[in-house]
Design a protein around this motif. Sequence first.
Motif, mmCIF file in Angstrom:
data_model
loop_
_atom_site.group_PDB
_atom_site.id
_atom_site.type_symbol
_atom_site.label_atom_id
_atom_site.label_comp_id
_atom_site.label_asym_id
_atom_site.label_seq_id
_atom_site.Cartn_x
_atom_site.Cartn_y
_atom_site.Cartn_z
ATOM 1 N N GLY A 154 0.806 -1.221 0.000
ATOM 2 C CA GLY A 154 0.000 0.000 0.000
ATOM 3 C C GLY A 154 0.832 1.261 0.000
ATOM 4 N N ASP A 156 3.859 3.904 -2.040
ATOM 5 C CA ASP A 156 3.937 4.579 -3.340
ATOM 6 C C ASP A 156 4.271 3.609 -4.467
ATOM 7 O OD1 ASP A 156 3.248 7.079 -2.484
ATOM 8 O OD2 ASP A 156 5.309 7.749 -2.150
ATOM 9 N N SER A 157 5.153 2.644 -4.182
ATOM 10 C CA SER A 157 5.514 1.660 -5.223
ATOM 11 C C SER A 157 4.279 0.883 -5.658
ATOM 12 C CB SER A 157 6.547 0.658 -4.710
ATOM 13 O OG SER A 157 7.746 1.288 -4.457
ATOM 14 N N GLU A 160 2.085 3.098 -7.815
ATOM 15 C CA GLU A 160 2.716 3.348 -9.117
ATOM 16 C C GLU A 160 2.649 2.098 -10.003
ATOM 17 O OE1 GLU A 160 6.368 6.090 -9.925
ATOM 18 O OE2 GLU A 160 7.103 4.123 -9.390
ATOM 19 N N ARG A 177 -2.593 -4.453 3.615
ATOM 20 C CA ARG A 177 -2.821 -5.243 4.833
ATOM 21 C C ARG A 177 -3.505 -4.465 5.952
ATOM 22 N NH1 ARG A 177 3.263 -6.120 7.300
ATOM 23 N NH2 ARG A 177 3.855 -3.932 7.334
ATOM 24 N N ALA A 238 4.897 -5.481 -3.972
ATOM 25 C CA ALA A 238 5.408 -4.103 -3.889
ATOM 26 C C ALA A 238 5.441 -3.725 -2.415
ATOM 27 C CB ALA A 238 4.512 -3.164 -4.688
HETATM 28 P P1 NDP Z 1 7.091 1.495 1.587
HETATM 29 O O1 NDP Z 1 7.965 0.996 2.684
HETATM 30 O O2 NDP Z 1 6.752 2.937 1.539
HETATM 31 O O3 NDP Z 1 5.699 0.714 1.612
HETATM 32 C C1 NDP Z 1 5.659 -0.669 1.764
HETATM 33 C C2 NDP Z 1 4.216 -1.125 1.732
HETATM 34 O O4 NDP Z 1 4.214 -2.547 1.788
HETATM 35 C C3 NDP Z 1 3.382 -0.614 2.901
HETATM 36 O O5 NDP Z 1 2.060 -0.409 2.469
HETATM 37 C C4 NDP Z 1 3.428 -1.793 3.876
HETATM 38 O O6 NDP Z 1 2.299 -1.905 4.690
HETATM 39 C C5 NDP Z 1 3.437 -2.953 2.909
HETATM 40 N N1 NDP Z 1 4.036 -4.142 3.500
HETATM 41 C C6 NDP Z 1 5.277 -4.275 4.041
HETATM 42 N N2 NDP Z 1 5.464 -5.539 4.454
HETATM 43 C C7 NDP Z 1 4.325 -6.209 4.171
HETATM 44 C C8 NDP Z 1 3.894 -7.534 4.369
HETATM 45 N N3 NDP Z 1 4.698 -8.434 4.936
HETATM 46 N N4 NDP Z 1 2.662 -7.881 3.970
HETATM 47 C C9 NDP Z 1 1.829 -6.986 3.385
HETATM 48 N N5 NDP Z 1 2.168 -5.702 3.170
HETATM 49 C C10 NDP Z 1 3.399 -5.315 3.565
HETATM 50 O O7 NDP Z 1 7.823 0.988 0.240
HETATM 51 P P2 NDP Z 1 7.684 1.516 -1.252
HETATM 52 O O8 NDP Z 1 8.531 0.607 -2.062
HETATM 53 O O9 NDP Z 1 6.290 1.692 -1.630
HETATM 54 O O10 NDP Z 1 8.391 2.940 -1.212
HETATM 55 C C11 NDP Z 1 9.750 3.107 -0.786
HETATM 56 C C12 NDP Z 1 10.108 4.586 -0.894
HETATM 57 O O11 NDP Z 1 10.186 4.980 -2.249
HETATM 58 C C13 NDP Z 1 9.081 5.497 -0.232
HETATM 59 O O12 NDP Z 1 9.741 6.570 0.378
HETATM 60 C C14 NDP Z 1 8.253 5.979 -1.394
HETATM 61 O O13 NDP Z 1 7.647 7.228 -1.159
HETATM 62 C C15 NDP Z 1 9.296 6.062 -2.503
HETATM 63 N N6 NDP Z 1 8.659 5.905 -3.817
HETATM 64 C C16 NDP Z 1 8.311 7.034 -4.497
HETATM 65 C C17 NDP Z 1 7.707 6.931 -5.734
HETATM 66 C C18 NDP Z 1 7.374 8.179 -6.454
HETATM 67 O O14 NDP Z 1 7.387 9.230 -5.860
HETATM 68 N N7 NDP Z 1 7.088 8.116 -7.725
HETATM 69 C C19 NDP Z 1 7.409 5.652 -6.359
HETATM 70 C C20 NDP Z 1 7.782 4.527 -5.547
HETATM 71 C C21 NDP Z 1 8.377 4.669 -4.326
HETATM 72 P P3 NDP Z 1 2.146 -1.041 6.061
HETATM 73 O O15 NDP Z 1 1.876 0.361 5.624
HETATM 74 O O16 NDP Z 1 1.005 -1.708 6.731
HETATM 75 O O17 NDP Z 1 3.444 -1.183 6.801
#
Ligand code: NDP
Length: 311
Positions: A154, A156-157, A160, A177, A238
């Motif tokens: 959930g 940004d990745s 996207e 989740r 993601a």
């Molecule tokens: P994040 O750490 O931001 O998000 C990870 C997501 O995965 C969260 O929703 C988390 O849930 C969920 N998650 C983690 N572990 C599990 C699990 N075991 N089971 C189910 N869900 C899980 O990672 P991202 O890769 O999305 O982003 C990394 C960074 O890169 C961020 O700073 C983001 O802003 C940046 N980014 C920017 C973009 C842009 O600006 N274009 C594009 C992509 C990334 P929960 O919230 O419940 O912990």
Amino acid sequence: MSNTKVEDVVIIGSGPAGYTAAIYSSRANLKPLLFEGEESGGQLMTTTDVENFPGFPEGVMGPDLMEAIGKQASRFGTQILSKNITKVDFSKQPFSVFVKDTEYKANSVIISTGASARYLGLESEKKFLGKGVSACATCDAAFFRDKVVCVIGGGDSAMEEAVFLTRFATKVYILNRGEKLRASKIMADRAIKNEKIKLIMNATMTEVLGSDIVSSITMQNTKTNEKSNLIVDGVFLAIGHTPNTKIFKNQIKLDSTGYIITEPDSTKTSVDGVFACGDVQDTKYRQAITAAGTGCMAALESEKFLESKAH
Ligand code: NDP
């Protein structure tokens, strides 16, 4: 045991960044020593068809591409060791890198240890990797034309990747989740507004099902624990990436999430003579071709550094 020889360039890691750095360094006659690690080739070793690497109009298999780039590096005199660096000491010149108790010395070091996509850790997820399960929509979305897919996560990745997947798939589910999305409002809104995307909150995946390829998943409601079946042809993880930087902690500057900090438009790290390229310092693009590009930069910058030291 310590090797008395001081290498000009030691490269740690063997994805597209490390191998490209090796091609450039070896063509500059620097005879780089490359530690490919136990998982040689990096993330492309877990993909099948790569269709976005220039030069392959019909696409290329990820492992074949890495083997070819590795061979190209060897051809010009790169020495490749299938060993894992376990410790480094960048506090003094020459730098030291260790494989357990064996020490290697180098005047410059190029770090290209990459980042690993996080997976949920399910047996079935591993079984269907490259057969419907992927951690890179940019790489694999085109294989899901007119198909139904789900994205796990959930952030940004996830947003996207889901939006990108709608260019091909007819329907994209996002399984988050928790109760709230972690994604920024702008990214979340973009996904929510997209008619092809359906957000499923409080949901996680507990199993991937299929015979040869993915045909559905088991979904679990994280509040009620109730399980249900969701018919999908593909699953995109993601849930974040972990940079492989454990051994560099307290040696060079890392950001709060563990990525190596490099100077803008450069591969220079906080230690003069240590360079970082590829996904280990890239939170934005994470592509094989951008990793290869920064690998080239690191080699050129280390060459310049060695020249300046010699004079
Ligand atoms: P994040 O750490 O931001 O998000 C990870 C997501 O995965 C969260 O929703 C988390 O849930 C969920 N998650 C983690 N572990 C599990 C699990 N075991 N089971 C189910 N869900 C899980 O990672 P991202 O890769 O999305 O982003 C990394 C960074 O890169 C961020 O700073 C983001 O802003 C940046 N980014 C920017 C973009 C842009 O600006 N274009 C594009 C992509 C990334 P929960 O919230 O419940 O912990």
